[in-house]
Design a protein around this motif. Structure first.
Motif, short mmCIF file in Angstrom:
data_model
loop_
_atom_site.label_atom_id
_atom_site.label_comp_id
_atom_site.label_asym_id
_atom_site.label_seq_id
_atom_site.Cartn_x
_atom_site.Cartn_y
_atom_site.Cartn_z
N GLN A 137 0.92 -1.34 0.12
CA GLN A 137 0.21 -0.13 0.03
C GLN A 137 0.77 1.34 -0.02
O GLN A 137 1.74 1.39 0.70
N GLY A 138 0.61 1.96 -0.89
CA GLY A 138 1.12 3.29 -0.99
C GLY A 138 0.47 4.38 -0.51
O GLY A 138 -0.56 4.28 -0.38
N LEU A 139 0.82 5.58 -0.51
CA LEU A 139 0.18 6.79 -0.03
C LEU A 139 -1.09 7.01 -0.94
O LEU A 139 -2.22 7.34 -0.53
N ARG A 140 -0.71 6.98 -2.32
CA ARG A 140 -1.83 7.61 -3.04
C ARG A 140 -2.56 6.07 -3.81
O ARG A 140 -3.32 6.47 -4.60
N GLY A 141 -1.98 5.02 -3.64
CA GLY A 141 -2.48 3.82 -4.25
C GLY A 141 -1.79 2.85 -4.12
O GLY A 141 -0.77 2.84 -3.34
N ALA A 142 -2.31 1.60 -4.34
CA ALA A 142 -1.75 0.38 -3.94
C ALA A 142 -1.03 -0.37 -5.11
O ALA A 142 -1.55 -0.30 -6.44
N GLY A 168 10.16 5.16 4.67
CA GLY A 168 9.09 5.80 4.41
C GLY A 168 8.11 5.00 3.61
O GLY A 168 8.52 4.02 2.86
N ARG A 169 7.17 5.40 3.42
CA ARG A 169 5.97 4.68 2.68
C ARG A 169 6.40 4.79 1.07
O ARG A 169 7.03 5.93 0.77
N GLN A 218 5.06 5.66 -2.33
CA GLN A 218 4.13 6.63 -2.90
C GLN A 218 3.08 6.32 -3.50
O GLN A 218 1.71 7.01 -3.40
N LEU A 278 5.81 -6.72 8.77
CA LEU A 278 4.48 -6.67 9.31
C LEU A 278 3.56 -6.79 8.17
O LEU A 278 3.57 -5.87 7.29
N GLU A 333 7.50 -1.98 4.33
CA GLU A 333 8.62 -1.59 5.11
C GLU A 333 9.04 -2.66 6.38
O GLU A 333 8.12 -3.05 6.94
N ASN A 392 10.33 -4.03 9.69
CA ASN A 392 9.90 -3.54 11.07
C ASN A 392 11.52 -3.92 11.69
O ASN A 392 11.69 -4.39 12.31
N LEU A 393 11.77 -2.38 11.89
CA LEU A 393 13.20 -2.32 12.55
C LEU A 393 13.25 -2.28 13.91
O LEU A 393 14.16 -2.54 14.56
N ASP A 394 12.15 -2.09 14.53
CA ASP A 394 11.99 -1.90 15.85
C ASP A 394 11.53 -3.05 16.58
O ASP A 394 11.41 -3.35 17.65
#
Lengths: 542, 247
Positions: free
Chosen positions: B23-28, B73-74, B76, B216, B238, B240-242
């Motif tokens: 999933q991107g910010l403006r579309g998948a 970051g996500r 786009q 995730l 992304e 999950n580096l945490d």
């Protein structure tokens, strides 16, 4: 091998009577003997396993002809292994296998229990006015399915039924399926509930009273100890510490702010619902600093730094509160303030706007100004309504007013103001260059039935949909906030500095005996010198 | 659903399946993968923005992987979106400038690299589902009847479907128990950090679901005692580096 040409070797050998082995087995008698020998060889029992090749082949061919798998020749080795393995399974076991109660059956039992209608319900078929509104989970599930999110139909239906059970058990006014949070071992299904007024508070009051009585007892004990202490003051006591922990910020009342709704959780539909305790500001403040996975057990401890005040049930409640505050939205104008004047932080009451006209779906997707939060944001303090902690502490401890004054001068906390209640979500800050929300229409192909879908980028997993007058919001995810940078845990506070050493408190070395004697002599000489001077002066004066 | 068989026909895949959705910010981005007869060959990946028109992605190169790891970051949602390389890696940017190209990296390349990373790190299969022939090619094991309930709960019954890294480091004692035709891959037991997989039995044990905590959104399912298994990725793409802090 096609028909051989005359010039190739092997020409004519395929004719009967001309095969290469003809000269070895000339007559049928000998051939029968050869066959018997071959069969005897095949029947020879293996010294290691007690099987013989003949029986093994027979079993294998029987199995193959029974099952007739595809491309048998490719899996023949596996079939052979299976047949050999089957030899070792005894058909008659002296021990009877325990009838394994598989977890499948237990779960099926529970689900079946959901479907059973209680006998008592038949008497109350009339619709009371006070019947709590059961949310139509299947309907919302349908809308979210248009967006591509949600649980499968079976699970939605089970949740629907278990919500109905919850309503029958607890005195509930309104109820909503809040969402599902995933965990390591088990997941949580969460219902957001408002109890009838006065019902839930009784428990809280008794709890508070208990706390207060305990506190009073402690105070009395403290006073008694102080009296004893005063009597003993003649004995040397180590200095009492003047450290006062920062005043605890009280949690918000049930029914307001972060504790507006009560949440019930269960691990799976069919299991009993457990009520989550109300959330305290300290828990929210701490939950902002840590990031931990949920295990699925409500009593699991949370090992973290800074240490979380509570166990997993409290952490879950705190995350639910943060997610609700951040992502519960509704179309702008659907709710309006009860009193037009109270648009400040105190305006907690909102009601449905009867004159609301839903904007078309296309507009809801294009501009984020058509959506508004209807839950108050949580301030840094951990509450929705700011409170001045030092005011409260004055009421409690009137004995130590002097010390209080000194502290107040040092730490004046600034009043925090949050955003007013019905802010548009277009004013939500994004992170770096990522907007806080992403809006989409569910389908471009059929615009008249498409639904506007809103995804939160700050809390990945929070979705909201709107279609005409219908709207709802839900959460499916792990329960954590999105941050572009990695999570950095809080560093432990620096080690406290020691008291600076100076001449005032540095221990000096005790003088040795010789030094003391020398000092004494020097003193006496000085005295003698003064007396002599005094005598001389007297003599001079004369 | 309707377009995948068409892909199979056009690209002559033996198997094509829906890999997942980033999933991107403006579309998948919807991703599909296709394979020829050798299951262990590098897979061809296709992406689409609307599940109708699919475009083939070039295989990932090591440089792409290394660069894409630095991007944060996500996504786009726009495949031609360009990330500015100069901020991230000055050397690579300098090299590109010398080569005459602009110092940017396209989102498409990031997409390729991310899919490759996910497949490598968390693409899993149950033990016994694939066999390796003596010639080296990998086939599906038609004799695989599924894991039993007991086996399905154990992490060691699942393998990463990539080149094994740890296989040679096992002790001789462990190697003696291995069956070279089925145990030619790394198992999940020794994944670092420990506990980065969550195994759950849903519906009372009829389905076992493994979720990766490192990426995730990666979900693997298997119905015990049947041949059904598969994994799908629905997420933001992304890592999950945490993870070490969250366990």
């Amino acid at each position: 091998h096609g028909p051989y040409q005359p010039h190739e070797p092997g020409y004519g050998l395929d004719q009967p009577g001309y095969s290469p082995y003809e000269d070895e087995v000339p007559d049928p008698q000998a051939r029968m003997l050869a066959i018997k020998n071959a069969k005897a060889y095949l029947l020879k029992t293996s010294t290691r396993s007690g099987l013989n090749l003949y029986d093994h082949f027979a079993n294998m061919l029987t199995k193959i002809l029974d099952e007739q798998p595809e491309n048998t020749v490719d899996i023949i080795e596996d079939i052979s292994k299976d047949v050999k393995w089957a030899q070792f399974r005894k058909k008659m076991d002296t021990l009877r296998d325990e009838h394994l109660i598989l977890p499948i059956f237990e779960a099926a039992e529970k689900c079946k229990a959901l479907f059973v209608k209680e006998g008592g319900e038949e008497e109350h078929e009339e619709l009371d006015e006070e019947m709590p509104s059961l949310p139509n989970v299947m309907e919302t599930a349908f809308y979210f399915e248009q967006a591509g999110i949600g649980l499968n139909k079976d699970e939605s239906y089970y949740i629907f039924l278990s919500l109905k059970n919850l309503i029958n058990v607890q005195p509930i006014q309104t109820c909503r399926f809040w969402g599902k949070i995933l965990g390591l071992e088990m997941n949580y299904i969460i219902a957001e509930v408002q109890l009838h007024e006065g019902e839930g508070e009784e428990e809280e009051e008794t709890a508070e009273e208990e706390v207060e009585t305990v506190a009073e007892e402690e105070k009395e004990m403290g006073e008694a100890e102080e009296e004893e202490g005063e009597e003993k003051e003649k004995e040397a006591e180590p200095p009492k510490s003047t450290y006062k922990p920062p005043p605890e910020i009280p949690r918000e009342e049930n029914g307001t702010g972060t504790n507006k709704y009560i949440y019930f959780v269960c691990n799976e539909p069919g299991k009993p619902w457990v009520k989550l305790p109300p959330v305290t500001p300290a828990q929210i403040v701490c939950a902002r600093k840590i990031k931990k996975f949920f295990t699925g057990r409500l009593d699991a401890p949370i090992v973290s730094f800074p240490p979380f005040p509570g166990n997993e049930a409290n952490y879950l409640r705190a995350q639910i509160a943060r997610i609700s505050a951040g992502t519960h939205v509704s179309p702008t104008g659907f709710y309006q303030f009860a009193n037009e004047d109270e648009e400040e932080e105190d305006g907690d009451a909102y009601e449905e706007n009867p004159e609301f006209e839903p904007p078309p779906v296309a507009e809801m997707v294009e501009s984020l100004a058509t959506w508004a939060h209807h839950v108050k944001g949580i301030l840094k303090q951990g509450r929705c309504v700011w409170i001045n902690p030092s005011q409260k502490s004055e009421e409690n401890e009137e004995e130590d007013e002097e010390e209080e004054d000194k502290e107040e001068e040092g730490e004046e906390q600034e009043e925090e103001r949050g955003l007013p209640l019905l802010t548009l979500i277009s004013e939500d800050e994004g992170m770096k260059n990522i907007p806080a929300w992403t809006a989409q229409a569910s389908t471009n192909l059929i615009p008249q039935y498409s639904v506007a879908i809103l995804q939160s980028n700050r809390w990945p997993g929070a979705y909201a949909f709107a279609s005409g007058r219908k709207f709802d919001y839900i959460y499916f995810g792990w329960g954590h906030k999105y941050s572009p940078e990695s999570h950095t845990p809080a560093l432990p506070p620096p080690a406290q500095a020691e008291y600076s050493s100076g001449p005032g408190i540095t221990e000096t070395v005790d003088p040795t005996v010789e030094e003391e004697i020398a000092f004494k002599i020097a003193q006496e000489e000085a005295l003698a010198g003064e007396e002599e001077e005094g005598e001389e002066e007297e003599a001079e004066d004369d | 659903g309707a377009s995948l068989p068409l892909l199979q026909r056009d690209y002559r895949f033996e198997r094509v399946w829906f890999w997942g959705c980033i999933q991107g910010l403006r579309g998948a981005y919807y991703i599909a993968e296709g394979l020829g007869p050798n299951r262990a060959a590098p897979r061809s990946r296709l992406y689409s923005l609307n599940c109708l028109d699919w475009s083939l992605l070039t295989p990932a190169s090591k440089e792409m992987l290394a660069l894409a790891e630095k991007l944060n970051g996500r996504f786009q949602g726009d495949p031609s979106f360009e990330y500015n390389l100069a901020e991230i890696n000055a050397e690579a940017a300098a090299r590109l400038i010398e080569g005459g190209k602009e110092p940017v990296i396209k989102e498409e390349a990031r997409l390729i690299a991310t899919i490759e990373q996910i497949d490598r790190a968390v693409g899993i299969v149950p033990r016994g589902a694939f066999v390796k022939t003596p010639l080296g090619s990998v086939h599906e094991n038609r004799h695989f009847e599924g894991l039993s309930l007991l086996e399905a709960k154990k992490l060691s019954s699942y393998f990463h479907f990539t080149e094994p890294v740890n296989l040679k480091n096992k002790t001789l004692l462990e190697k003696a128990d291995l069956d070279p035709s089925t145990d030619f891959l790394d198992s999940l037991e020794h994944d670092i950090p420990r506990g980065s997989w969550s195994i759950q039995l849903e519906k009372g044990g009829t389905v076992v679901v493994l979720r990766s905590l490192l990426w995730l959104g990666l979900t693997f399912y298997h119905v015990p005692m049947t041949k059904q298994f598969g994994y799908v990725y629905f997420g933001t793409g992304e890592k999950n580096l945490d993870l070490p802090f969250m366990l």
